[in-house]
Design a protein around this motif. Sequence first.
Motif, short mmCIF file in Angstrom:
data_model
loop_
_atom_site.label_atom_id
_atom_site.label_comp_id
_atom_site.label_asym_id
_atom_site.label_seq_id
_atom_site.Cartn_x
_atom_site.Cartn_y
_atom_site.Cartn_z
N LYS A 1 74.42 -2.28 -16.23
CA LYS A 1 73.35 -1.50 -16.88
C LYS A 1 72.08 -2.32 -17.03
CE LYS A 1 76.47 1.53 -19.31
NZ LYS A 1 77.20 1.77 -20.56
N PHE A 2 72.22 -3.59 -17.36
CA PHE A 2 71.04 -4.42 -17.52
C PHE A 2 70.32 -4.58 -16.18
CE2 PHE A 2 73.51 -5.91 -21.24
CZ PHE A 2 72.58 -5.59 -22.21
N LEU B 1 70.47 -2.53 -13.67
CA LEU B 1 69.88 -1.25 -13.28
C LEU B 1 68.57 -1.02 -14.00
CD1 LEU B 1 70.16 1.39 -11.76
CD2 LEU B 1 71.37 2.32 -13.70
N LEU B 2 68.55 -1.33 -15.30
CA LEU B 2 67.30 -1.18 -16.05
C LEU B 2 66.22 -2.08 -15.47
CD1 LEU B 2 68.50 -0.95 -19.74
CD2 LEU B 2 67.14 0.72 -18.53
N MET C 1 64.97 -0.48 -12.32
CA MET C 1 64.11 0.66 -12.62
C MET C 1 62.72 0.20 -13.03
SD MET C 1 66.80 3.01 -14.71
CE MET C 1 65.60 3.49 -15.92
N ARG C 2 62.70 -0.80 -13.89
CA ARG C 2 61.40 -1.32 -14.33
C ARG C 2 60.62 -1.88 -13.16
NH1 ARG C 2 62.22 -4.94 -19.68
NH2 ARG C 2 62.74 -3.31 -21.15
N GLU D 1 64.47 -11.71 -19.75
CA GLU D 1 65.83 -12.12 -20.11
C GLU D 1 66.12 -11.95 -21.59
OE1 GLU D 1 63.58 -14.37 -19.24
OE2 GLU D 1 63.40 -15.33 -21.19
N SER D 2 65.05 -11.86 -22.43
CA SER D 2 65.36 -11.66 -23.84
C SER D 2 65.74 -10.21 -24.11
CB SER D 2 64.17 -12.07 -24.70
OG SER D 2 63.02 -11.38 -24.30
N GLU D 3 65.43 -9.32 -23.19
CA GLU D 3 65.83 -7.93 -23.36
C GLU D 3 66.99 -7.56 -22.45
OE1 GLU D 3 62.15 -6.16 -22.30
OE2 GLU D 3 61.13 -7.47 -23.71
N LEU D 4 66.86 -7.96 -21.18
CA LEU D 4 67.80 -7.49 -20.16
C LEU D 4 68.77 -8.58 -19.72
CD1 LEU D 4 65.43 -5.40 -17.91
CD2 LEU D 4 66.90 -4.62 -19.73
N VAL D 5 69.03 -9.56 -20.55
CA VAL D 5 69.92 -10.67 -20.25
C VAL D 5 69.42 -11.41 -19.02
CG1 VAL D 5 72.28 -11.39 -19.96
CG2 VAL D 5 71.78 -9.32 -21.23
N ARG E 1 54.96 -4.98 -22.70
CA ARG E 1 56.05 -4.01 -22.65
C ARG E 1 55.82 -3.14 -21.43
NH1 ARG E 1 55.60 -1.42 -27.92
NH2 ARG E 1 54.54 0.21 -26.76
N SER E 2 56.89 -2.55 -20.93
CA SER E 2 56.82 -1.77 -19.70
C SER E 2 55.71 -0.72 -19.75
CB SER E 2 58.17 -1.08 -19.50
OG SER E 2 58.43 -0.90 -18.17
N HIS F 1 74.38 -11.45 -26.20
CA HIS F 1 73.08 -11.09 -25.66
C HIS F 1 72.10 -12.15 -26.18
CE1 HIS F 1 69.25 -8.97 -25.34
NE2 HIS F 1 69.82 -8.24 -24.40
N PRO F 2 71.16 -12.57 -25.34
CA PRO F 2 70.31 -13.68 -25.77
C PRO F 2 69.47 -13.40 -27.00
CG PRO F 2 69.71 -12.89 -23.57
CD PRO F 2 70.94 -12.17 -23.96
N SER F 3 69.23 -12.14 -27.34
CA SER F 3 68.27 -11.86 -28.40
C SER F 3 68.87 -11.25 -29.65
CB SER F 3 67.18 -10.94 -27.88
OG SER F 3 66.50 -11.57 -26.85
N ARG G 1 52.22 -6.23 -28.68
CA ARG G 1 53.66 -6.03 -28.66
C ARG G 1 54.25 -5.74 -30.04
NH1 ARG G 1 57.27 -7.92 -25.05
NH2 ARG G 1 58.69 -6.81 -26.39
N VAL H 1 64.33 -5.41 -29.32
CA VAL H 1 64.41 -6.86 -29.44
C VAL H 1 63.33 -7.37 -30.40
CG1 VAL H 1 64.22 -8.97 -28.14
CG2 VAL H 1 65.42 -7.05 -27.16
#
Lengths: 325, 400
Positions: free
Chosen positions: A133-134, A136-137, A140-141, A216-220, A291-292, B38-40, B226, B385
Amino acid sequence: MSGLVHGAVYGVLILAVVLTTSGLWIWGERKFAARLQTRLGPTIVGPFGLLQAVADVLKLLQKEDIIPAQADRALFNLAPVLAAFCALGVAAVIPFSPDVIASDLDVGVLYILGLGALTTIAIFLGGWASNNKFALLGGMRSVAQAISYEIPLVLAAMVPVILAGSLSVSDIVRWQVGHHMFALWPIVPGLPAFGIFFMAMLAESNRIPFDIPEAESELVGGITTEYTGIKFTLFYMAEYVHTLVGSAVAAALFLGGWDGPFAPGLHWMVAKTLVLFVSVYWIRWSLVRFRSDQLLTMCWRYLVPASVLLVLAAALWVQLFPEFL
Amino acid sequence: MTSMQTPTHTLKWPNPHLDMAAFEAEGELMLLHLGPQHPSTHGVFRIDLYLDGEVIVKAVPFAGYLHRGVEKLMERLTYVQQTPIVDKHDYVAPMTSEQALNVAFEKLLGVEVPRRARWLRSLFAELQRIASHLLALGTLSIDLGGALGGGSTLFIHCFRERELIMDLFEEVTGARFHYNTHTIGGNRHDVTPEWAAHVRSAMKTILARLPEYDSMSIDNSIFIERTRGVGVLDGRLALELGVTGPNLRACGVDHDLRRDAPFHAYDEVPVNVIVEQGGDSLARVLVRVREVRESIRLVEVLLEGLPEGPICSYRPIKLVGQVKIASGQAYAAIETPRGELGTFVIAGGGEGNASPYRLKFRPPSLHSLSALPYLLPGATLSDAVTILGSLDPIMGEVDR
């Protein structure tokens, strides 16, 4: 026939230099980042830690190659190769000096933009095939970002094309040299076009503040979440090469390429590329990411209209004031 | 996006208990487990996110991955043995953790703490607050900017300053982190004039470097972009949920135990309570950044007026089972960097009444996290996050 030999020799040479020095750039970036962060960076492996990248690659080569059970094996394996191929392929048409060019394509700019856009496909393939899932997200982004930023990138690249009247990268450089300006002439459309191109290039090569596909802080790990060993290395290397080659393209299209006093052209080209390359990393290690949706808003609301206006301005300039070119 | 949040207009706040069966998404929903690895997530914490594209529809937080059964353990350990255990609760601010425990024991025993010890406790608490807020700013910027980017630059700079404070604590207590310096009736380690000089120079260094951090965080346009308007917490909702500390003060609620229910030396040293109105992530960061400056001011004041005298009024501890309390109960709360940390203790347990019958903590981080189901719906994954980082939770004290 001699053209073919010339191309093959320089192609291999450029490829070898880009590949072997990418370890050096990684070392340079780590030292640079460490200095920004009051650290020392690599110091252990080799003199000044110069061989750190070699050690890292050797370590990554020994890693077990894990393919998730639910992954699409063929696409999963194809994605990193495609990413590395697209990044390296662009180097073929960059004139490092009047002679040092693998292939002086008539439609070089088109080739660069097309191959650069393919990278997105590779990234999305990786994200999709991982079945994570990470990932894939992240994919997508990446697509959303690429679709948006491709437009200002292409339009900004059109400005030097229109001014020089050619799609060949070396012709564009030669035109800049011929007008005794090794940087941004005419200033009016050129300078902002360079800014937009540089920003869009950051977005294309997934660099902070535009690195949301692999935030990586959001999507690993983003798209590389499931990748290990050599495949991860390929993605990682593709990213570095993409930034390096992107800097070279920007230097050739906007900063006069090999043109410059007191030194051979090759030195100037490499110096300009490296200045841009370091700026990319300076930005990377200083800013937080967007942010996206903010990224897309910025692109569609400001960059796209601005780049359309720049193309118009360049076209009008060529038509109305050809004597000032 | 707004079309699907049908029940919200009848509710006071966005519905955290959205019925997923009755919910109609625009596309297919994705259930994403943010954590426990998860890192965060700032420790081991899990949020189940129902995503519509990248927008969160519903968020269900799960705490408990770090549960160590400390409250049960406290029923077996004696009063004397408990201080080093609570060091591991709020592992970013161990000083205030152990203060909260010992203040409760002193209340239960009716022990008066000497004036010098009370001033020392305030001094330690303020130093700890600076260290903790710096870490909060650093970790939030890692959440925003990534471990391989600008976020980590600010993070490491913040850690450099936190290191100065840890050096100061090491000089006093001999430990960098798990100090065990507070005891029933006062402190175990006294400070010297040389130490005071070291504190002054460290404060000077930090104060000089703070503008640099401002320029990378609260003055940086991307950082503001942000965090502004992200995770807006309503003041009344915050009060209902029991949110305290900087998170509450960021919602415009003027509440600080240091002023409202003075403990330690705060009855003698007035505190300027920092309040921000926004209630969003930026306001929470601003409160912390401004509190660092206020704490530096307090440290100077406390050092200046540090009284002479004994540092412990209770008889020296020789045996672990020495403190025996037959009956009674007490609740004491202090303002830690994260908010109101309360300790409720009922005496009369263990062997020969040397342990509490029951001990309960009121950790501020747990209450901050309880706002997540209200803050997350409608935000994007990236905002999740940011919101989690801006609440500054410490899982050690959430799960105990």
